[in-house]
Design a protein around this motif. Structure first.
Motif, PDB file in Angstrom:
ATOM      1  N   LEU A 126       0.814  -1.299  -0.171  1.00 52.80           N
ATOM      2  CA  LEU A 126       0.057   0.042   0.052  1.00 52.80           C
ATOM      3  C   LEU A 126       0.843   1.158   0.081  1.00 52.80           C
ATOM      4  O   LEU A 126       0.605   2.384  -0.845  1.00 52.80           O
ATOM      5  CB  LEU A 126      -0.822  -0.040   1.114  1.00 52.80           C
ATOM      6  CG  LEU A 126      -2.058  -1.168   1.416  1.00 52.80           C
ATOM      7  CD1 LEU A 126      -2.743  -1.036   2.690  1.00 52.80           C
ATOM      8  CD2 LEU A 126      -2.932  -1.092  -0.027  1.00 52.80           C
ATOM      9  N   VAL A 127       1.885   1.068   0.962  1.00 53.66           N
ATOM     10  CA  VAL A 127       2.695   2.344   0.786  1.00 53.66           C
ATOM     11  C   VAL A 127       3.501   2.752  -0.313  1.00 53.66           C
ATOM     12  O   VAL A 127       3.510   3.758  -0.743  1.00 53.66           O
ATOM     13  CB  VAL A 127       3.796   2.348   2.063  1.00 53.66           C
ATOM     14  CG1 VAL A 127       4.774   3.356   2.006  1.00 53.66           C
ATOM     15  CG2 VAL A 127       2.975   2.235   3.530  1.00 53.66           C
ATOM     16  N   LEU A 128       4.032   1.616  -1.020  1.00 49.48           N
ATOM     17  CA  LEU A 128       4.685   1.759  -2.370  1.00 49.48           C
ATOM     18  C   LEU A 128       3.635   2.194  -3.271  1.00 49.48           C
ATOM     19  O   LEU A 128       4.188   3.442  -4.179  1.00 49.48           O
ATOM     20  CB  LEU A 128       5.297   0.726  -2.773  1.00 49.48           C
ATOM     21  CG  LEU A 128       6.630   0.121  -2.237  1.00 49.48           C
ATOM     22  CD1 LEU A 128       6.846  -1.299  -2.817  1.00 49.48           C
ATOM     23  CD2 LEU A 128       7.563   1.003  -2.542  1.00 49.48           C
ATOM     24  N   ALA A 129       2.591   1.980  -3.447  1.00 51.43           N
ATOM     25  CA  ALA A 129       1.658   2.266  -4.314  1.00 51.43           C
ATOM     26  C   ALA A 129       1.254   3.957  -4.046  1.00 51.43           C
ATOM     27  O   ALA A 129       1.142   4.876  -4.952  1.00 51.43           O
ATOM     28  CB  ALA A 129       0.302   1.561  -4.307  1.00 51.43           C
ATOM     29  N   ALA A 130       1.012   4.231  -2.897  1.00 53.92           N
ATOM     30  CA  ALA A 130       0.686   5.634  -2.545  1.00 53.92           C
ATOM     31  C   ALA A 130       1.906   6.510  -2.705  1.00 53.92           C
ATOM     32  O   ALA A 130       1.713   7.599  -3.426  1.00 53.92           O
ATOM     33  CB  ALA A 130       0.389   5.636  -1.046  1.00 53.92           C
ATOM     34  N   ALA A 131       3.268   6.186  -2.643  1.00 52.01           N
ATOM     35  CA  ALA A 131       4.425   6.982  -2.938  1.00 52.01           C
ATOM     36  C   ALA A 131       4.546   7.230  -4.222  1.00 52.01           C
ATOM     37  O   ALA A 131       4.741   8.199  -4.609  1.00 52.01           O
ATOM     38  CB  ALA A 131       5.539   6.147  -2.216  1.00 52.01           C
ATOM     39  N   ALA A 132       4.242   6.223  -5.125  1.00 53.65           N
ATOM     40  CA  ALA A 132       4.270   6.246  -6.597  1.00 53.65           C
ATOM     41  C   ALA A 132       3.441   7.052  -7.243  1.00 53.65           C
ATOM     42  O   ALA A 132       3.550   7.898  -7.889  1.00 53.65           O
ATOM     43  CB  ALA A 132       4.416   4.782  -7.197  1.00 53.65           C
TER      44      ALA A 132
END
Ligand code: ZN
Length: 371
Positions: A126-132
């Motif tokens: 979730l965090v990687l998707a939000a960061a991207a």
């Protein structure tokens, strides 16, 4: 970054049979594959689930931390290109689905205990998707360089006689890595982006022949990937070899219909449809077809989006091989088809990256404008 560290330090799943407990971290699973002689597979899993997420996160931090205290980061261009490169190969979301499928399969064999790392991988996804989604390259470049968005990389060339407005006809090329629009001379060769240094061209060079080569290689490997066993299971009840299809059939007959459908779509249907769709796109573009450019572009977008999900079975196999290691009772080893299958996924991903969807429009566009 914190979640990546936690995800790799703690075990993902524990499995116990008659008091013997086997648990593994992701790195441990990769190591088991490597020790079994499956180093191409081990390398693929390591690159897509450990190395690339680290590269992506570290390069973002490298750029964003100095900017947050109003300093220009070192080697921004190189680090940004590294970030751009890592993007398509970071497959945390596919890994999560693979882990869930593996859990269901393992639950039939023994009692399963979910480890800390599984939860932290979920959070990492979730965090990687939000960061991207939050990362804005334009904003970054406007702060790092004070350039305008269009820069001369050489002399402008005469616009082509066609009236349609495409960047190429006006001697402009978009950098694939940083998105800069640059002027390129008519017969310029070996040009590089003035901002990030990536090589710059109007259209991906030799796009069609390279796509064909990759597609043919993928088609050839698709056969052993489906015919040979992906997994060798040896237990008290004898040895068993599983192909991708027999794995799906096993899930189906044991009542996990949803998972059987997911694995079938990801491992059998998607690679085949992807090869067929890319072959259609490459052939129709080579024949300079003017038909249905919108639909063909949409097909390309879909192919590029779903391709990564084929890695699912690779991750399932990795977890099963790592966990089912009960010397006298049962062991699972990866079979030769797993390597062939991994190669099919990688080759079709490269084929989709090499195909230049703008070629679809080059044939269609001029005609639109004249009519
Ligand atoms: Zn660039």
């Amino acid at each position: 970054m914190v979640l990546i560290v936690i995800s790799n330090l703690y075990p993902i799943v524990g499995l116990s049979i008659n008091g013997t407990v086997v648990q593994t971290t992701l790195g441990g699973a990769v190591r088991v594959l490597y020790l079994d002689g499956m180093w191409p597979l081990a390398g693929l899993v390591f690159a897509t689930t450990i190395l690339m997420p680290v590269v992506q996160t570290a390069s973002m931090l490298w750029i964003l931390l100095p900017l947050s205290v109003n300093r220009i980061p070192w080697h921004t261009a190189m680090v940004f290109r590294l970030y751009h490169l890592a993007g398509p190969w970071t497959m945390t979301e596919v890994l999560i689905l693979g882990l869930l499928v593996a859990l269901v399969k393992l639950a039939h064999i023994a009692s399963v205990a979910v480890g800390v790392a599984l939860w932290s991988f979920g959070a990492l996804m979730l965090v990687l998707a939000a960061a991207a989604a939050a990362f804005e390259p334009r904003d970054l470049w406007s702060r790092v360089t004070a350039e305008r968005d269009t820069v001369d990389a050489g002399q402008a060339r005469e616009p082509a006689p066609c009236d349609a407005v495409t960047a190429a006809q006006h001697g402009l090329a978009l950098c694939h890595d940083c998105g800069l629009l640059a002027r390129v001379p008519a017969h310029g060769q070996n040009l590089s982006c003035p901002r990030c240094g990536a090589s710059l061209h109007m259209r991906t060079p030799n796009s069609l022949s390279r796509t064909w080569a990759l597609l043919i290689a993928a088609t050839v490997l698709y056969i052993p990937a489906n015919v040979l066993p992906v997994m060798n299971t040896s237990s008290l009840f004898g040895a068993q070899k599983d192909t991708i299809m027999s794995g799906v059939a096993y899930l189906w007959t044991s009542g996990s219909w949803l998972l059987a459908a997911i694995v079938f779509i990801a491992s059998v249907a998607v690679p085949m449809l992807k090869i067929l769709a890319l072959a259609y796109l490459t052939a129709s573009t080579q024949l300079q077809s003017k038909r249905l450019p919108e639909q063909r572009t949409r097909i390309y977008r879909a192919v590029e989006f779903v391709g990564r999900w084929s890695m699912l079975d690779i991750y399932v196999i990795t977890m099963l091989v790592a966990l089912v290691q009960f010397k006298s009772l049962a062991t699972i080893e990866a079979g030769p088809a797993a390597i062939a299958f991994g190669a099919v996924v990688v080759l079709t991903m490269f084929a989709a990256m090499t195909f230049d969807p703008r070629l679809i429009w080059d044939a269609a566009e001029c005609d639109h404008a004249r009519s």
